[in-house]
Design a protein around this motif. Sequence first.
Motif, mmCIF file in Angstrom:
data_model
loop_
_atom_site.group_PDB
_atom_site.id
_atom_site.type_symbol
_atom_site.label_atom_id
_atom_site.label_comp_id
_atom_site.label_asym_id
_atom_site.label_seq_id
_atom_site.Cartn_x
_atom_site.Cartn_y
_atom_site.Cartn_z
ATOM 1 N N GLY A 155 0.748 -1.259 0.000
ATOM 2 C CA GLY A 155 0.000 0.000 0.000
ATOM 3 C C GLY A 155 0.777 1.306 0.000
ATOM 4 N N PHE A 156 2.071 1.267 -0.262
ATOM 5 C CA PHE A 156 2.880 2.504 -0.299
ATOM 6 C C PHE A 156 2.441 3.313 -1.527
ATOM 7 C CE2 PHE A 156 7.057 3.708 1.729
ATOM 8 C CZ PHE A 156 7.150 4.957 1.178
ATOM 9 N N PRO A 157 2.127 4.612 -1.391
ATOM 10 C CA PRO A 157 1.715 5.393 -2.568
ATOM 11 C C PRO A 157 2.819 5.403 -3.638
ATOM 12 C CG PRO A 157 1.323 6.613 -0.538
ATOM 13 C CD PRO A 157 2.132 5.404 -0.158
ATOM 14 N N VAL A 158 2.422 5.147 -4.879
ATOM 15 C CA VAL A 158 3.421 4.979 -5.946
ATOM 16 C C VAL A 158 4.206 6.263 -6.181
ATOM 17 C CG1 VAL A 158 3.770 4.347 -8.361
ATOM 18 C CG2 VAL A 158 1.982 3.244 -7.075
ATOM 19 N N ASP A 159 3.537 7.418 -6.150
ATOM 20 C CA ASP A 159 4.265 8.659 -6.447
ATOM 21 C C ASP A 159 5.375 8.906 -5.427
ATOM 22 O OD1 ASP A 159 2.398 9.128 -4.439
ATOM 23 O OD2 ASP A 159 1.972 11.177 -5.088
ATOM 24 N N ARG A 160 5.111 8.551 -4.195
ATOM 25 C CA ARG A 160 6.105 8.745 -3.141
ATOM 26 C C ARG A 160 7.197 7.664 -3.203
ATOM 27 N NH1 ARG A 160 4.238 10.800 2.747
ATOM 28 N NH2 ARG A 160 5.973 10.058 4.000
ATOM 29 N N ALA A 161 6.782 6.418 -3.466
ATOM 30 C CA ALA A 161 7.741 5.308 -3.528
ATOM 31 C C ALA A 161 8.708 5.482 -4.694
ATOM 32 C CB ALA A 161 6.994 3.984 -3.656
ATOM 33 N N CYS A 162 8.221 5.973 -5.831
ATOM 34 C CA CYS A 162 9.107 6.009 -6.995
ATOM 35 C C CYS A 162 10.149 7.118 -6.874
ATOM 36 C CB CYS A 162 8.334 6.050 -8.302
ATOM 37 S SG CYS A 162 7.470 7.537 -8.662
ATOM 38 N N ARG A 163 9.852 8.168 -6.129
ATOM 39 C CA ARG A 163 10.877 9.186 -5.859
ATOM 40 C C ARG A 163 12.045 8.583 -5.083
ATOM 41 N NH1 ARG A 163 8.773 14.121 -7.069
ATOM 42 N NH2 ARG A 163 6.642 13.561 -7.556
ATOM 43 N N ILE A 164 11.686 7.798 -4.064
ATOM 44 C CA ILE A 164 12.712 7.157 -3.226
ATOM 45 C C ILE A 164 13.486 6.149 -4.054
ATOM 46 C CG2 ILE A 164 13.008 5.619 -1.236
ATOM 47 C CD1 ILE A 164 10.380 7.035 -0.111
ATOM 48 N N ALA A 165 12.750 5.332 -4.827
ATOM 49 C CA ALA A 165 13.395 4.302 -5.647
ATOM 50 C C ALA A 165 14.388 4.930 -6.621
ATOM 51 C CB ALA A 165 12.330 3.513 -6.411
ATOM 52 N N LEU A 166 13.944 5.934 -7.362
ATOM 53 C CA LEU A 166 14.805 6.522 -8.398
ATOM 54 C C LEU A 166 15.989 7.260 -7.799
ATOM 55 C CD1 LEU A 166 12.011 7.632 -10.876
ATOM 56 C CD2 LEU A 166 13.666 5.783 -11.216
ATOM 57 N N ARG A 167 15.781 7.902 -6.659
ATOM 58 C CA ARG A 167 16.902 8.580 -5.980
ATOM 59 C C ARG A 167 17.969 7.566 -5.569
ATOM 60 N NH1 ARG A 167 14.948 10.246 -0.533
ATOM 61 N NH2 ARG A 167 15.800 8.227 0.048
ATOM 62 N N GLU A 168 17.548 6.457 -4.973
ATOM 63 C CA GLU A 168 18.518 5.455 -4.505
ATOM 64 C C GLU A 168 19.182 4.737 -5.677
ATOM 65 O OE1 GLU A 168 19.582 5.230 -1.455
ATOM 66 O OE2 GLU A 168 18.156 6.749 -0.782
ATOM 67 N N ILE A 169 18.403 4.455 -6.725
ATOM 68 C CA ILE A 169 18.976 3.779 -7.902
ATOM 69 C C ILE A 169 20.004 4.699 -8.575
ATOM 70 C CG2 ILE A 169 18.483 2.859 -10.199
ATOM 71 C CD1 ILE A 169 15.723 1.932 -9.066
ATOM 72 N N ALA A 226 25.605 5.955 -9.865
ATOM 73 C CA ALA A 226 26.745 6.881 -9.902
ATOM 74 C C ALA A 226 27.948 6.310 -9.151
ATOM 75 C CB ALA A 226 26.334 8.225 -9.307
ATOM 76 N N GLU A 227 27.669 5.544 -8.098
ATOM 77 C CA GLU A 227 28.756 5.031 -7.245
ATOM 78 C C GLU A 227 29.398 3.758 -7.782
ATOM 79 O OE1 GLU A 227 26.961 6.492 -2.987
ATOM 80 O OE2 GLU A 227 27.328 4.347 -3.287
#
Length: 187
Positions: free
Chosen positions: A126-140, A145-146
């Motif tokens: 149930g995690f909202p997709v708009d919020r989850a994908c920001r976190i996902a893309l930031r971490e990916i 980069a690393e």
Amino acid sequence: MAPGTEKIHLIQGDITRVKIQAIVNAANSSLLGGGGVDGAIHRVAGPELREECRKLGGCETGDAKITKGYRLPAQWVIHTVGPVWRGGEHGEDELLAWCYRRCFDLVRELNITEIAFPSISTGAYGFPVDRACRIALREIARAGAELDRLHRVLVVCFDAGTLNEYQATLREVLSGTKDPRTKNQNQ
Ligand code: ADP
């Protein structure tokens, strides 16, 4: 372009069919299989996956463990346990970020060069997709980069709505704007 984003590819599909070195499973803490993407991965991989998972003794929320892929096209499956959405004030954002970080720790340890993620926590959890994908893309993007040896990260979205959210958010990250969906076309 934001560093790391050039390695990100967003597609719609079934992660169990993707021919790639490693896939990520949005598992539950028992690691013994469940519904959604977890059920699909176990069905395709076969009973040997469940046997190996049984020996791992479960997995904490925000952590990740690796197994072989058995009958999947992927050589490896990284099982991570996303947070259940409880309104957003219970550390859900940070726990979701840790799922990605722990997956990339294993990518680093095993010199994995290409990996596919599902949209962790945005189905039954149930995690909202708009919020989850920001976190996902930031971490990916950060891991991209690393990690020099990592050259391709797929996000495999099962449905068009999820893909649209990821695409819009990635465009936003690439252009550096706050919300490209509401941006004036003439600017
Ligand atoms: P969670 O319990 O972490 O929310 P789910 O499996 O319920 O995990 O859902 C996570 C995401 O995975 C959802 O967007 C769901 O539609 C998607 N999904 C389900 N099956 C598959 C599949 N075979 N390949 C890729 N994504 C899938």
